[in-house]
Write a protein that holds these residues in place. Structure first.
Motif, PDB file in Angstrom:
ATOM      1  N   ARG A   1     -54.946  34.416  -5.685  1.00 26.32           N
ATOM      2  CA  ARG A   1     -56.397  34.299  -5.498  1.00 26.32           C
ATOM      3  C   ARG A   1     -57.078  33.846  -6.777  1.00 26.32           C
ATOM      4  O   ARG A   1     -57.922  32.936  -6.775  1.00 26.32           O
ATOM      5  CB  ARG A   1     -56.968  35.643  -5.040  1.00 26.32           C
ATOM      6  N   ASP A   2     -56.701  34.435  -7.882  1.00 27.98           N
ATOM      7  CA  ASP A   2     -57.312  34.073  -9.162  1.00 27.98           C
ATOM      8  C   ASP A   2     -56.884  32.676  -9.606  1.00 27.98           C
ATOM      9  O   ASP A   2     -57.658  31.948 -10.230  1.00 27.98           O
ATOM     10  CB  ASP A   2     -56.938  35.107 -10.231  1.00 27.98           C
ATOM     11  N   ARG A   3     -55.673  32.316  -9.283  1.00 23.08           N
ATOM     12  CA  ARG A   3     -55.145  31.019  -9.732  1.00 23.08           C
ATOM     13  C   ARG A   3     -55.719  29.854  -8.937  1.00 23.08           C
ATOM     14  O   ARG A   3     -56.062  28.814  -9.499  1.00 23.08           O
ATOM     15  CB  ARG A   3     -53.627  31.036  -9.624  1.00 23.08           C
ATOM     16  N   PHE A   4     -55.845  30.038  -7.604  1.00 27.54           N
ATOM     17  CA  PHE A   4     -56.236  28.908  -6.758  1.00 27.54           C
ATOM     18  C   PHE A   4     -57.686  28.967  -6.285  1.00 27.54           C
ATOM     19  O   PHE A   4     -58.180  27.999  -5.713  1.00 27.54           O
ATOM     20  CB  PHE A   4     -55.282  28.806  -5.571  1.00 27.54           C
ATOM     21  N   LYS A   5     -58.351  30.098  -6.455  1.00 26.41           N
ATOM     22  CA  LYS A   5     -59.799  30.229  -6.260  1.00 26.41           C
ATOM     23  C   LYS A   5     -60.297  29.566  -4.969  1.00 26.41           C
ATOM     24  O   LYS A   5     -61.107  28.637  -4.988  1.00 26.41           O
ATOM     25  CB  LYS A   5     -60.536  29.643  -7.465  1.00 26.41           C
ATOM     26  N   GLY A   6     -59.826  30.079  -3.846  1.00 31.38           N
ATOM     27  CA  GLY A   6     -60.308  29.605  -2.552  1.00 31.38           C
ATOM     28  C   GLY A   6     -59.490  28.495  -1.931  1.00 31.38           C
ATOM     29  O   GLY A   6     -59.672  28.187  -0.740  1.00 31.38           O
TER      30      GLY A   6
END
Length: 312
Positions: free
Chosen positions: A278-283
């Motif tokens: 989630r933090d890496r690809f942000k949506g």
């Protein structure tokens, strides 16, 4: 080509033994995904169709097998089943094998009807045609030989596969499967019967059309069953979210990195909900799903004999 041979060749071609499980749960779809569909049962089923097809687009180029858990579609009635049918047909456009995970079972003509529905053909007018047209299905052995033979008969005729529940990955599996009878736990009696049920159905690559479901969460039992069941494909659920590790399932493979198909469902389908992705690809949820598959491929290659598929 026999089902087991197709599995071996597909695993060899993709260089990994991953089964990507698609278990669509409306409450866990990407944020805002449901907003694009009507707020009724058909709308939710349409969302499951769109989500499942998008998952297929990501995982099919990477994984040799896709498994659909029918319960999450059946929950939405006829509309949900239509969504499952359409998603399976979408997967058929790719070079990937499809498993219907419904754990069906019965006896006699009823068992034969289940087998025809998912593995065979049904009479329509003056001809026969497939209804679901999947490559394999899961079944429950509780009813014994009467509940297995019809599936094996039709699978053999249609060059399809059947995976029998032997040692499942759930916490209460031992309630019945560990009960000792004639000196052996029940799950080992099932494994012994499985060898007889599959006799004469070996493919050219040495594996049988009749496989066994053996959970990653019980590594000692997995190792024992690999020894008990040479030439039997093991469908291994429980990796990842349920706690099964690559190291724990290493004993499920043969010396060539074949023989075990490792399933991950929630860990792939809902990868975008994990903090790291989630933090890496942000949506960008599809990129998260793709990365989860690639990470699983690397994990199995580094920690199990499946790594030999790459060198091959």
């Amino acid at each position: 080509m026999e089902f087991a041979d197709r599995v071996v060749l597909a695993v060899r071609a993709k260089g990994n033994p991953i089964v990507a499980g698609i278990d669509p749960r409306p409450e866990e779809l990407p944020p805002g995904f449901l907003d694009g569909f009507p707020d009724d049962r058909k709308g939710v089923a349409d969302a499951l169709r769109a989500f499942g097809c998008a998952i297929v687009d990501v995982v099919a180029p990477l994984a040799p097998v896709i498994k659909f858990q029918s319960a999450f579609y059946e929950a939405y009635g006829p509309e949900g089943l239509a969504a499952l049918r359409d998603t399976i047909e979408h997967a058929r456009k790719y070079d990937v094998l499809v498993i219907f995970d419904g754990k069906r079972n019965d006896i006699g003509t009823t068992a034969e009807a289940y087998a025809r529905a998912y593995l065979g053909k049904v009479p329509v007018g003056g001809s026969f045609e497939p209804a679901w047209d999947v490559d394999a299905m899961t079944i429950n052995p509780y009813l014994g030989t009467d509940g297995i033979a019809p599936f094996v008969k039709i699978a053999s005729r249609e060059q399809k596969g059947v995976f029998v529940l032997v040692r499942t990955s759930n916490a209460s599996a031992g309630d019945f499967q560990d009960l000792v009878c004639d000196g052996l736990p029940v799950y080992r009696h099932v494994a012994n019967r499985l060898k007889g049920w599959g006799q004469g159905h070996q493919g050219a690559e040495g594996y049988n059309l009749l496989g066994a479901v053996v959970g990653a969460t019980y590594p000692q039992e997995l190792a024992q069953l690999r020894a008990d069941l040479p030439g039997v494909l093991l469908l291994v659920p429980g990796y990842g979210t349920q706690g099964g590790t690559a190291q724990a399932i290493a004993a499920g493979f043969d010396e060539n990195g074949q023989g075990a198909l490792v399933n991950s469902s929630r860990g792939i389908t809902f990868a975008y909900a994990k903090a790291a992705y989630r933090d890496r690809f942000k949506g960008e949820w599809q990129r998260a799903v793709e990365q989860a598959v690639r990470d699983m491929i690397d994990d199995l290659a580094q920690n199990t004999p499946a790594g030999r598929l790459r060198s091959g």
